[in-house]
Motif scaffolding. Structure first.
Motif, mmCIF file in Angstrom:
data_model
loop_
_atom_site.group_PDB
_atom_site.id
_atom_site.type_symbol
_atom_site.label_atom_id
_atom_site.label_comp_id
_atom_site.label_asym_id
_atom_site.label_seq_id
_atom_site.Cartn_x
_atom_site.Cartn_y
_atom_site.Cartn_z
ATOM 1 N N ARG A 173 155.796 -17.217 7.707
ATOM 2 C CA ARG A 173 155.112 -17.868 6.539
ATOM 3 C C ARG A 173 156.332 -17.317 5.510
ATOM 4 O O ARG A 173 156.379 -16.362 5.639
ATOM 5 C CB ARG A 173 154.067 -18.192 5.768
ATOM 6 C CG ARG A 173 153.050 -19.001 7.506
ATOM 7 C CD ARG A 173 153.744 -20.174 7.166
ATOM 8 N NE ARG A 173 152.743 -20.699 8.191
ATOM 9 C CZ ARG A 173 152.760 -21.579 8.862
ATOM 10 N NH1 ARG A 173 153.968 -21.020 9.700
ATOM 11 N NH2 ARG A 173 151.484 -22.053 9.674
ATOM 12 N N VAL A 185 164.254 -21.560 5.744
ATOM 13 C CA VAL A 185 163.836 -22.892 7.416
ATOM 14 C C VAL A 185 164.800 -22.329 8.297
ATOM 15 O O VAL A 185 163.991 -21.951 9.490
ATOM 16 C CB VAL A 185 163.582 -24.438 6.718
ATOM 17 C CG1 VAL A 185 163.817 -24.900 7.560
ATOM 18 C CG2 VAL A 185 162.964 -24.383 5.320
ATOM 19 N N GLN A 213 157.290 -27.799 -0.051
ATOM 20 C CA GLN A 213 157.223 -27.375 1.382
ATOM 21 C C GLN A 213 158.623 -27.809 2.151
ATOM 22 O O GLN A 213 158.772 -28.526 1.937
ATOM 23 C CB GLN A 213 156.611 -28.152 2.220
ATOM 24 C CG GLN A 213 154.554 -27.754 1.921
ATOM 25 C CD GLN A 213 153.463 -27.930 2.523
ATOM 26 O OE1 GLN A 213 153.945 -28.469 3.241
ATOM 27 N NE2 GLN A 213 152.919 -27.813 1.689
ATOM 28 N N ALA A 239 155.672 -23.447 12.536
ATOM 29 C CA ALA A 239 156.947 -21.907 12.544
ATOM 30 C C ALA A 239 155.914 -20.879 12.665
ATOM 31 O O ALA A 239 155.515 -20.682 11.874
ATOM 32 C CB ALA A 239 157.474 -22.057 11.454
ATOM 33 N N GLY A 265 160.185 -27.102 6.041
ATOM 34 C CA GLY A 265 160.282 -26.909 7.540
ATOM 35 C C GLY A 265 158.596 -27.327 8.347
ATOM 36 O O GLY A 265 158.649 -28.266 7.493
ATOM 37 N N PHE A 266 158.561 -26.329 9.418
ATOM 38 C CA PHE A 266 157.594 -27.209 10.269
ATOM 39 C C PHE A 266 156.256 -25.831 10.292
ATOM 40 O O PHE A 266 156.761 -24.902 10.437
ATOM 41 C CB PHE A 266 157.727 -26.811 11.502
ATOM 42 C CG PHE A 266 159.439 -27.526 12.041
ATOM 43 C CD1 PHE A 266 158.622 -29.513 11.505
ATOM 44 C CD2 PHE A 266 160.136 -27.166 11.908
ATOM 45 C CE1 PHE A 266 159.948 -30.217 12.579
ATOM 46 C CE2 PHE A 266 161.532 -28.388 12.163
ATOM 47 C CZ PHE A 266 161.166 -29.988 12.639
ATOM 48 N N PRO A 267 155.381 -26.515 9.256
ATOM 49 C CA PRO A 267 153.840 -25.711 9.645
ATOM 50 C C PRO A 267 153.567 -25.046 11.579
ATOM 51 O O PRO A 267 153.031 -24.273 10.727
ATOM 52 C CB PRO A 267 152.760 -26.793 9.279
ATOM 53 C CG PRO A 267 153.236 -28.367 9.147
ATOM 54 C CD PRO A 267 155.003 -27.747 9.557
ATOM 55 N N PHE A 309 158.613 -21.040 7.556
ATOM 56 C CA PHE A 309 157.305 -21.900 7.192
ATOM 57 C C PHE A 309 157.901 -21.735 5.361
ATOM 58 O O PHE A 309 157.128 -21.061 5.217
ATOM 59 C CB PHE A 309 156.737 -22.926 7.381
ATOM 60 C CG PHE A 309 155.489 -23.618 6.673
ATOM 61 C CD1 PHE A 309 156.098 -25.055 6.164
ATOM 62 C CD2 PHE A 309 154.280 -23.585 6.213
ATOM 63 C CE1 PHE A 309 155.189 -26.455 5.314
ATOM 64 C CE2 PHE A 309 153.913 -24.866 6.162
ATOM 65 C CZ PHE A 309 154.272 -25.767 5.442
#
Length: 235
Positions: free
Chosen positions: A16, A38, A7, A13, A9-11, A43
């Motif tokens: 997807r 990203v 994974q 975000a 990036g940030f969840p 994410f």
């Protein structure tokens, strides 16, 4: 859902992306492209397919690979799905599980969808050679001067963790016969045959790249990124 995935990036975000690697690769092989995604506000999730990344399995049909990934769609929706090589028919097998309430961008990166039995046998021999005589990072760098050292490390890692017992049939062009209206597909072709893709479907676009090898995500990632829809703020 398999816990064997990478994974980035940030969840939290708003967008997807799901990345599906090819045969003899692993989830980490998407590192370079994932970082670009990203930076565009995604994410990113990249699962390890069955028999890859240290995973073991006894069933290796494309339907088995797709079934293994179904839980990702029960937990989330994706704006973009990118498959490379064998990851392309796996991606196409997932079309029935995509939400009908939003458009999904699918990018198929250099995949032949149909192989003869003779071609399958040749590829099996390649896999046996690759997994028996694993090339070093330096050897990959010498053979692929357009790759970064990181890409060569990830290629070596993927081969070292693959189960050589893999899919035994390769006939997937039929998966393109019915593209849902909420799906837009672009096939990026460099080494694969562009004639295998039908040209009479407005939901399918084929783009041929010249002077690029099979590993487009390593050698020309911008060609993939150019197909990513812009964020609404940029429209």
């Amino acid at each position: 859902m398999s816990s064997s995935a990478s994974q980035w990036g940030f969840p939290t975000a708003r967008r997807r992306a799901l990345l599906i690697h090819g045969m003899t690769m692993c989830s980490n092989s998407w590192e370079g492209l994932a970082q670009l995604l990203v930076a565009e506000g995604f994410f990113v999730i990249a699962p390890n397919l069955l028999g890859h990344g240290g995973r073991r399995c006894t069933k290796y049909q494309v339907s088995d690979f797709a079934e293994d990934l179904q839980p990702y769609f029960a937990m989330d929706t994706f704006d973009v799905i990118i498959g490379h090589s064998f990851g392309c028919p796996v991606t196409l097998s997932l079309l029935p599980f995509l939400p009908k309430t939003k458009e999904t961008t699918i990018i198929l990166v250099d995949s032949d969808l149909d192989f003869s039995q003779a071609q399958i046998n040749i590829f099996k021999d390649y896999v046996v050679d690759w997994t028996t005589n694993i090339r070093t990072v330096e050897e990959h760098m010498a053979e692929n001067p357009a790759w970064s050292r990181r890409d060569c490390v990830l290629r070596t890692m993927g081969i070292a963790m693959v189960d050589p017992n893999q899919n035994t049939s390769w006939s997937f062009s039929g998966l393109l016969k019915s593209i849902p209206p909420h799906v837009k597909i672009t096939a990026l072709v460099s080494q694969a045959d562009p004639e295998q893709f039908p040209r009479d479907n407005e939901r399918l676009n084929v783009k041929v790249l010249t002077g690029v090898g099979h590993w487009i995500q390593y050698e020309c990632p911008d060609a993939i990124m150019d197909l990513i829809p812009l964020r609404r703020a940029e429209l």
